[in-house]
Design an enzyme around this catalytic site. Structure first.
Site, PDB file in Angstrom:
ATOM      1  N   SER A 198       9.466   1.850  -3.877  1.00  0.00           N
ATOM      2  CA  SER A 198       9.310   0.431  -3.521  1.00  0.00           C
ATOM      3  C   SER A 198      10.121  -0.449  -4.460  1.00  0.00           C
ATOM      4  O   SER A 198      10.725  -1.445  -4.039  1.00  0.00           O
ATOM      5  CB  SER A 198       7.834   0.027  -3.570  1.00  0.00           C
ATOM      6  OG  SER A 198       7.109   0.665  -2.536  1.00  0.00           O
ATOM      7  N   ASN A 212       0.862  -1.180   0.000  1.00  0.00           N
ATOM      8  CA  ASN A 212       0.000   0.000   0.000  1.00  0.00           C
ATOM      9  C   ASN A 212       0.901   1.233   0.000  1.00  0.00           C
ATOM     10  O   ASN A 212       1.529   1.562   1.015  1.00  0.00           O
ATOM     11  CB  ASN A 212      -0.917  -0.009   1.219  1.00  0.00           C
ATOM     12  CG  ASN A 212      -1.943  -1.123   1.148  1.00  0.00           C
ATOM     13  OD1 ASN A 212      -2.901  -1.047   0.385  1.00  0.00           O
ATOM     14  ND2 ASN A 212      -1.730  -2.173   1.936  1.00  0.00           N
ATOM     15  N   GLU A 213       0.966   1.883  -1.147  1.00  0.00           N
ATOM     16  CA  GLU A 213       1.912   2.973  -1.366  1.00  0.00           C
ATOM     17  C   GLU A 213       1.412   4.285  -0.751  1.00  0.00           C
ATOM     18  O   GLU A 213       0.227   4.420  -0.417  1.00  0.00           O
ATOM     19  CB  GLU A 213       2.126   3.162  -2.875  1.00  0.00           C
ATOM     20  CG  GLU A 213       2.698   1.953  -3.598  1.00  0.00           C
ATOM     21  CD  GLU A 213       4.186   1.786  -3.354  1.00  0.00           C
ATOM     22  OE1 GLU A 213       4.807   2.686  -2.768  1.00  0.00           O
ATOM     23  OE2 GLU A 213       4.738   0.750  -3.757  1.00  0.00           O
ATOM     24  N   PRO A 214       2.297   5.271  -0.576  1.00  0.00           N
ATOM     25  CA  PRO A 214       1.861   6.593  -0.117  1.00  0.00           C
ATOM     26  C   PRO A 214       0.694   7.106  -0.957  1.00  0.00           C
ATOM     27  O   PRO A 214       0.723   7.039  -2.184  1.00  0.00           O
ATOM     28  CB  PRO A 214       3.116   7.445  -0.300  1.00  0.00           C
ATOM     29  CG  PRO A 214       4.251   6.481  -0.128  1.00  0.00           C
ATOM     30  CD  PRO A 214       3.767   5.196  -0.750  1.00  0.00           C
ATOM     31  N   THR A 225      -2.442   5.883  -0.452  1.00  0.00           N
ATOM     32  CA  THR A 225      -3.483   4.857  -0.432  1.00  0.00           C
ATOM     33  C   THR A 225      -4.591   5.235   0.551  1.00  0.00           C
ATOM     34  O   THR A 225      -4.323   5.674   1.674  1.00  0.00           O
ATOM     35  CB  THR A 225      -2.889   3.492  -0.028  1.00  0.00           C
ATOM     36  OG1 THR A 225      -1.887   3.120  -0.968  1.00  0.00           O
ATOM     37  CG2 THR A 225      -3.966   2.424   0.005  1.00  0.00           C
TER      38      THR A 225
END
Length: 648
Positions: free
Chosen positions: A195, A176-178, A180
């Site tokens: 990532s 879950n990336e920045p 999200t």
């Protein structure tokens, strides 16, 4: 065999002086700090074991959500230990893995599936039908259905009983990336550049890292009945502070965990180092004030009010909650200023090996014996000149018998085209033509697999030649004073290294017994992104413990430098060696000798500058900080921490 290597620390909160609620008042999530990763991982393993046994006694299944990557490696080891030594059974356990790269085969060494089986699942008695890991082999148009079924299966078990998480340096949870949102469920996501860069080392280059992944969503995670997040090492300190003390924000996904009602963070001292109760404990409670801790507080105060040490006032102390320092120490503010000024000034020396025939009562290093036999341990074949090249040169020019020990070959950090260029150069010089043979070896490399031994030997040779060239530039005899230990733990052919064994330790012991140094310099940098520096310092420390009763050991001083990624904070510094402009240039030219690491490094970490640029910026910034605190102005300064080994 594993030693608890940690940095020297004095002072801090007075035990029992204030209740926990006051000490933790800035913390929004309950946080447990352990001395090291091993003890923290065992605590979490026992919490998991407790959950499993509670469910067993009730005749129920225990549903675990499990993070992947580097963070849980020690935890998996601890769980296997509990299974083998204490009979912890996993027969009633269901595991849901947090994520998986996409596309990827479970047979690839980099897959979450492979690593979880290798580290945990293949060593416990869990039933195969109770293992659930996202499938990285699906056709993309089948992934959405798979993800819905994954969620439905979790629901079928009435949710996850205990979710164990790690976090990326940007606060990623799973993939879950920045940015999200918290309402997300299990799904296919595009991986952000950070990532992919973080995974580049295990894939042997960012070009091989998948662009997508399957991950549980934040809502799936938040629906777990209990959550434990683990984080180890200084590189996680910033995100741990944001998670525990910061504001909830989409750009740091981990901060959403603040809304969970049964949430715990478990960290080691490195990862906790930026929390208020660790970094600035006088802001939350009553402290113990040994001399070094007073320096810590005063240097912090200088930064807060933007003043040199000797310009601090009584009001500065009171306004910034350091009144207790004045009260407990019994000293006036100006007495404290002078004490800290003199203390810091006495760290500065142009004689890192000690100045002969001089009063050494206030110097960092003793005058005798002179000259000294000095041994510099360098984890990779360039850490010595990058981190302490100026001091290295100064020790030689001042007449000491300096030796360098390169602990690992560094062979994975050489690009293939550098090898071909080197072989081509040999061919052009009239030596045996091996170009086509080496080119064929490179062409035969398989994605995701360790490099062929023949290629690794060539790359190791290139790095040895570069190291010897740098030592010759420094004025060292590369035939008698340069030692290549080639520690076996490193020789896996990949970024993931083996465990430290007696075979590694014995090589270090042999060299120490041969040289019997008066001074040792070693890399104390735990921010190395691949863990090699930590393993190397543990090897040296264990070797010293094994021979601690030899007469020369008690008179040997042990100094720590830091590698390319970080510098010591000034409150920790015991010795500061100023460099002239000419010495800065000499150091730069020594770094230049490491041609395979110039321009584009295979594993540069977050900082894309060349090593010489990082080194110069770091040492010049240290000099500016000394200057700003009221010390003399220098071109650059290299700094060291003294380690009293047998007080660890």
């Amino acid at each position: 065999m594993e030693r608890n290597y940690k940095l020297p620390k004095e002072g801090g909160l007075e035990p029992g002086a204030d209740p926990a609620d006051i000490i933790r008042k800035f913390e929004k999530i309950y946080t447990n700090i352990y001395e090291n990763e091993a003890s923290g991982a065992m605590y979490v393993a026992r919490e998991i074991a407790g959950c499993i046994r509670e469910k067993q006694s009730a005749g129920e299944m225990c549903v675990l959500g499990m993070t992947t990557g580097k963070s849980p490696v020690g935890l998996f080891r601890a769980l296997v230990e509990l299974h083998k030594k204490e009979g912890l059974s996993f027969h009633n356990v269901v595991i849901f893995s947090l994520d998986e790269f996409f596309p990827i085969s479970p047979k690839e060494l980099q897959s979450r599936n492979y690593s979880m089986h290798e580290s945990l699942l293949d060593h416990i008695d869990i039933k195969p039908e109770n293992i659930h890991i996202p499938d990285g082999t699906l056709l993309q148009d089948k992934v959405e259905t798979f993800c819905r079924d994954y969620e439905a299966l979790i629901e079928q078990y009435d949710g996850i009983d205990l979710m164990v998480l790690g976090t990326g340096v940007q606060g990623q949870i799973g993939f879950n990336e920045p940015g999200t949102y918290t309402n997300t469920r299990t799904r296919l996501v595009a991986l952000g550049n950070e990532s992919r860069k973080a995974a580049a080392s295990i894939f042997y280059g960012i070009n091989y890292v998948p662009h997508k992944a399957i991950t549980m969503g934040l809502r799936t995670i938040l629906d777990a009945k209990r959550i434990i997040l683990i984080a180890w090492g200084e590189e996680k300190a910033y995100v741990v502070k944001e998670l525990v003390e910061g504001e909830r924000q989409l750009l740091v996904p981990a901060t959403c965990l603040q809304e969970h009602q049964n949430m715990e963070v478990v960290v080691d001292e490195g990862a906790a180092s930026q929390l208020t109760r660790i970094r600035t404990p006088w802001l939350v409670g009553r402290c113990l004030w040994p001399k070094r801790f007073i320096r810590t507080a005063v240097l912090w105060l200088c930064e807060q009010v933007d003043k040199p040490i000797l310009k601090l006032t009584y009001q500065d102390y009171v306004d910034n909650r350091l009144g207790q320092l004045l009260e407990i120490s019994g000293m006036a503010y100006d007495e404290i200023n002078i004490q800290v000024f003199n203390d810091l000034q006495h760290t500065i020396t142009g004689w890192p090996g000690g100045k002969p025939n001089a009063d050494d009562s206030t110097r960092p290093e003793r005058a005798q014996p002179f000259p000294k036999r000095v041994l510099i341990f360098s984890p990779h074949p360039d850490d010595d000149v990058i981190s302490m090249g100026g001091t290295f040169r100064r020790l030689i020019t001042q007449g000491h018998d300096v030796h360098v020990a390169y602990e690992t070959s560094g062979n994975i950090a050489v690009h293939d085209d550098v090898v071909l260029q080197t072989i081509d150069t040999a061919r052009e010089c009239g030596f045996e033509d091996k170009y086509d043979e080496v080119k064929a070896i490179i062409a035969g490399k398989r994605k995701g697999e360790p490099e062929p031994l023949e290629l690794r030997k060539l790359k190791g040779s290139i790095r040895r030649a570069e190291a010897k060239a740098a030592c010759r530039h420094m004025g060292l005899n590369d035939r008698t004073n340069v030692h290549f230990l080639n520690l076996p733990f490193y020789e896996t052919g990949g970024v993931k290294k083996g465990l430290l064994t007696e075979n590694d330790i014995s090589r270090v012991v042999k060299l120490l017994q041969e040289l019997k140094p008066d001074q040792i310099y070693a890399a104390g940098d735990l921010s190395d992104p691949h863990g090699t520096h930590r393993t190397c310092i543990e090897a040296v420390i264990e070797a010293m413990y094994q021979i601690q009763n030899e007469p020369w050991v008690k008179d040997c001083r042990f100094w720590l430098y830091r590698g390319a990624w970080q510098e010591w904070d000034l409150d920790m510094v015991d010795m500061a060696v100023p460099l002239s402009p000419d010495e800065v240039v000499q150091k730069r030219h020594a770094i230049y000798r490491h041609l395979s690491q110039k321009d584009v490094m295979p594993f540069p970490g977050e900082d894309k500058r060349e090593f010489w640029q990082r080194a110069e910026e770091r040492t010049q910034n240290t000099a500016r900080m000394y200057d700003k605190l009221g010390m003399a102005e220098y071109q650059a300064i290299e700094v060291f921490v003294r380690l009293d080994l047998f007080k660890l």
